[in-house]
Design a protein around this motif. Structure first.
Motif, mmCIF file in Angstrom:
data_model
loop_
_atom_site.group_PDB
_atom_site.id
_atom_site.type_symbol
_atom_site.label_atom_id
_atom_site.label_comp_id
_atom_site.label_asym_id
_atom_site.label_seq_id
_atom_site.Cartn_x
_atom_site.Cartn_y
_atom_site.Cartn_z
ATOM 1 N N SER A 1 0.850 -1.187 0.000
ATOM 2 C CA SER A 1 0.000 0.000 0.000
ATOM 3 C C SER A 1 0.882 1.232 0.000
ATOM 4 O O SER A 1 1.798 1.359 0.805
ATOM 5 N N LEU A 2 0.589 2.146 -0.899
ATOM 6 C CA LEU A 2 1.354 3.391 -0.964
ATOM 7 C C LEU A 2 0.598 4.542 -0.310
ATOM 8 O O LEU A 2 1.181 5.580 -0.028
ATOM 9 N N GLU A 3 -0.692 4.346 -0.057
ATOM 10 C CA GLU A 3 -1.515 5.411 0.497
ATOM 11 C C GLU A 3 -1.490 5.431 2.019
ATOM 12 O O GLU A 3 -1.392 6.481 2.631
ATOM 13 N N LYS A 4 -1.631 4.292 2.637
ATOM 14 C CA LYS A 4 -1.675 4.278 4.101
ATOM 15 C C LYS A 4 -0.332 3.834 4.669
ATOM 16 O O LYS A 4 0.391 3.046 4.037
ATOM 17 N N PRO A 5 0.001 4.349 5.833
ATOM 18 C CA PRO A 5 1.309 4.044 6.416
ATOM 19 C C PRO A 5 1.477 2.558 6.754
ATOM 20 O O PRO A 5 0.535 1.891 7.170
ATOM 21 N N ALA A 6 2.687 2.087 6.541
ATOM 22 C CA ALA A 6 3.091 0.764 7.034
ATOM 23 C C ALA A 6 3.784 1.024 8.371
ATOM 24 O O ALA A 6 3.973 2.179 8.768
ATOM 25 N N HIS A 7 4.155 -0.051 9.061
ATOM 26 C CA HIS A 7 4.828 0.115 10.344
ATOM 27 C C HIS A 7 6.096 -0.714 10.365
ATOM 28 O O HIS A 7 6.092 -1.879 9.959
ATOM 29 N N SER A 8 7.162 -0.088 10.847
ATOM 30 C CA SER A 8 8.439 -0.804 10.977
ATOM 31 C C SER A 8 8.322 -1.812 12.107
ATOM 32 O O SER A 8 7.328 -1.825 12.857
ATOM 33 N N SER A 9 9.334 -2.661 12.251
ATOM 34 C CA SER A 9 9.308 -3.665 13.320
ATOM 35 C C SER A 9 9.266 -3.011 14.702
ATOM 36 O O SER A 9 8.789 -3.618 15.652
#
Length: 188
Positions: free
Chosen positions: A160-168
């Motif tokens: 997904s490029l729109e919503k944030p991902a989360h790092s470990s």
């Protein structure tokens, strides 16, 4: 030791002609290992080709490094194609900067303004070239930011490029950054 992931690391399970096709050097065997890991379901694999930071002896260094790189890279692409894996596997060949267009007779200095990268497979158009440099190889006609490049890879990977991902560690981030746009012209 019965894990299929661990078994992928055992290159002795490959027939000699296949190992030789990739090249009996660290980069060639690294590319073969990358194919094996991808077959085992590992989603992200990195193979490093070292020694390209040439400021002197450019001609002889390129003559030493290029053949084994070309052999392994071409074999990886054709092997993935032969196995029906190329369309679902993105192969990225990139560096962090280029070299000055001026050759000083022995080498070339760092140049972050204009350089090439290659994306193969993973839904990318075959044989498509995006952008060009000027006649001196100094300025690109369609500059691509690092963020846009990463967003393009992210799109090919289905992220997904729109919503944030989360790092470990839980830190939110967007692939390529909040202003990044994938280069949609690259996709088939």
């Amino acid at each position: 030791l019965d894990s299929k992931d661990l078994a992928a690391f055992d290159l002795s399970k490959e027939k000699s002609p296949m190992r030789e096709r990739y090249g009996m050097n660290s980069f060639g065997q690294g590319c073969l290992l990358a194919r094996r890991l991808t077959e085992a379901g590992i989603r992200y694999v990195e193979v490093v080709s070292s020694g390209w930071d040439m400021h002197n002896n450019l001609k002889s260094e390129m003559e030493d490094l290029s053949p084994s790189f070309d052999q392994a890279y071409a074999t990886l692409i054709s092997d993935l194609e032969e196995r029906g894996m190329l369309d679902s596997t993105l192969v990225v060949m990139a560096t962090e900067f280029g070299r000055k267009s001026e050759y000083n007779g022995n080498g070339r200095g760092h140049y972050p303004i204009c350089f090439s990268s290659v994306l193969a497979g993973g839904g990318i158009k075959r044989g498509f070239v995006y952008g060009a440099s000027d006649e001196r190889g100094a300025q690109p006609d369609k500059p691509v930011t690092f963020g846009d490049f990463h967003a393009t890879i992210g799109r090919a990977a289905g992220l997904s490029l729109e919503k944030p991902a989360h790092s470990s560690s839980g830190r939110p981030f967007q692939v390529g950054g909040s202003k990044a746009k994938p280069i949609t012209e690259l996709f088939a």
